[in-house]
Design a protein around this motif. Structure first.
Motif, PDB file in Angstrom:
ATOM      1  N   HIS A 162       5.347   5.202  -7.996  1.00 51.88           N
ATOM      2  CA  HIS A 162       4.032   4.321  -7.853  1.00 51.88           C
ATOM      3  C   HIS A 162       4.490   2.719  -8.083  1.00 51.88           C
ATOM      4  O   HIS A 162       4.275   2.045  -7.382  1.00 51.88           O
ATOM      5  N   TYR A 185      -5.478   3.522  -5.351  1.00 52.51           N
ATOM      6  CA  TYR A 185      -5.820   3.551  -3.819  1.00 52.51           C
ATOM      7  C   TYR A 185      -6.818   2.728  -3.328  1.00 52.51           C
ATOM      8  O   TYR A 185      -6.489   1.277  -2.470  1.00 52.51           O
ATOM      9  N   GLU A 199       2.030   5.680   0.685  1.00 52.20           N
ATOM     10  CA  GLU A 199       1.263   7.021   0.888  1.00 52.20           C
ATOM     11  C   GLU A 199       1.290   7.801   1.451  1.00 52.20           C
ATOM     12  O   GLU A 199       1.308   9.469   1.027  1.00 52.20           O
ATOM     13  N   VAL A 202       2.526   9.575  -1.528  1.00 46.55           N
ATOM     14  CA  VAL A 202       1.226  10.110  -2.078  1.00 46.55           C
ATOM     15  C   VAL A 202       0.754  11.719  -1.440  1.00 46.55           C
ATOM     16  O   VAL A 202       0.569  12.347  -2.492  1.00 46.55           O
ATOM     17  N   GLY A 206       2.904  13.317  -4.314  1.00 40.30           N
ATOM     18  CA  GLY A 206       1.652  13.574  -4.687  1.00 40.30           C
ATOM     19  C   GLY A 206       0.774  15.375  -4.429  1.00 40.30           C
ATOM     20  O   GLY A 206       0.425  15.563  -5.128  1.00 40.30           O
ATOM     21  N   TYR A 262      -9.196  11.734  -3.683  1.00 45.58           N
ATOM     22  CA  TYR A 262      -7.392  11.383  -3.280  1.00 45.58           C
ATOM     23  C   TYR A 262      -6.634  12.268  -2.017  1.00 45.58           C
ATOM     24  O   TYR A 262      -6.019  12.180  -1.662  1.00 45.58           O
ATOM     25  N   SER A 266      -5.940   5.651   2.042  1.00 40.37           N
ATOM     26  CA  SER A 266      -6.351   5.205   1.378  1.00 40.37           C
ATOM     27  C   SER A 266      -7.130   4.148   1.897  1.00 40.37           C
ATOM     28  O   SER A 266      -7.611   3.133   1.775  1.00 40.37           O
TER      29      SER A 266
END
Length: 315
Positions: A162, A185, A199, A202, A206, A262, A266
């Motif tokens: 990231h 974010y 994204e 994420v 993520g 989360y 975002s």
């Protein structure tokens, strides 16, 4: 706004953290509140680490992981709160670009470490209750040290990705972050670049790194509760539940605030979400020591012994 423009890409030299409120009258209250939470959190977690280290009775896998969780929580709050307090005290909202990315990196890192440690602690409780005869061999010192070491290595990958991806973005519209610290974010929402790759990371990597430990914890406790309910003695059931209650409380508090922030795009990130991130980044680390010592007699005895020892030394 300070920026360097090269090859049609806006390079930011600093960001401005606007915090929870820009009203001058609120600043002293926020400073006092966060200073109090930070000091309580750091002192509480330090006491937990010292009590476990100085009490041979607590040199077990469960308390080894609790001590590591306390250490991570100290680092977690120290990444964000001191800079926040400095900005409030100096009435300066700026943070260097490199400092912002560094803060985001360590914020994600310690968040991940908390996540993984809670999963390993759930496994510890699962083995202790469901496979008690094999507990000593399964949860050996080698396993405990190796699991923490591997977690530390693996959890560096996600924040590094990231950080590198954020560094490729341009922030040509605004450098004002409506937050107390550099949160992922909040930074993505400021960018005027295409953030689909960010994204995607994420939602894929993520999700794997954060949801998988959570599902592992849920699965472990399904087996734990099933095993407890099969016990015939009410006293045995109560004792088994008590060994898990603190961990369940910490897990509920941690994931309740984490998923609230989360598990959304975002682009829909709001100021209200920044309050939720404060809960898991500041409030949860502060409360963890109290949760682990409130209903734990061994921990309470160790803390009393620690205070008694300090009094003797002072004389």
């Amino acid at each position: 706004m300070e920026a360097l423009v090269t090859d049609n890409l806006t390079r930011i030299s600093k960001f401005f953290l606007l915090g929870l409120s820009e009203v001058p009258e609120h600043q002293s209250l926020l400073f006092s509140l966060f200073l109090f939470m930070y000091l309580v959190g750091v002192m509480g977690n330090l006491l937990i680490i010292m009590a476990i280290s100085l009490t041979p009775k607590l040199h077990t896998p469960m308390y080894f992981f609790i001590a590591n969780l306390s250490l991570v929580d100290i680092c977690f709050t120290s990444v964000t709160v001191p800079k926040m307090l400095l900005n409030i005290q100096t009435q300066s909202q700026s943070i260097p670009y490199a400092g912002c990315l560094t803060q985001m990196y360590f914020l994600i890192l310690f968040l991940e470490l908390d996540n993984v440690l809670l999963a390993v602690m759930a496994y510890d409780r699962y083995v202790a209750i469901c496979h008690s005869l094999h507990y000593a061999s399964t949860m050996s010192p080698t396993f405990c040290i190796t699991s923490v070491s591997v977690a530390l290595i693996v959890t560096n990958i996600y924040p590094l990705i990231h950080t590198l991806l954020i560094d490729t973005l341009s922030f040509c519209a605004s450098v004002q972050i409506h937050h107390l610290f550099c949160e992922l974010y909040a930074l993505l929402k400021l960018s005027c670049s295409d953030i689909h790759v960010n994204e995607l990371v994420v939602y894929t990597l993520g999700s794997i790194l954060f949801v998988t430990p959570f599902l592992f914890i849920c699965l472990s406790y399904m087996h734990i509760f099933s095993a407890i309910l099969r016990l015939h003695s009410s006293q045995s059931k109560l004792k088994a539940f008590s060994t898990c209650s603190s961990h369940v409380a910490v897990v509920s508090l941690f994931y309740g605030t984490l998923f609230g922030v989360y598990l959304q795009p975002s682009s829909s990130y709001t100021v209200e979400d920044s309050v939720a991130t404060v809960l898991y980044a500041v409030v949860t680390p502060m409360l963890n020591p109290f949760i682990y010592s409130l209903r734990n007699k061994d921990m309470q005895q160790a803390l009393r012994g620690l205070f008694s020892w300090s009094k003797v030394q002072s004389w």
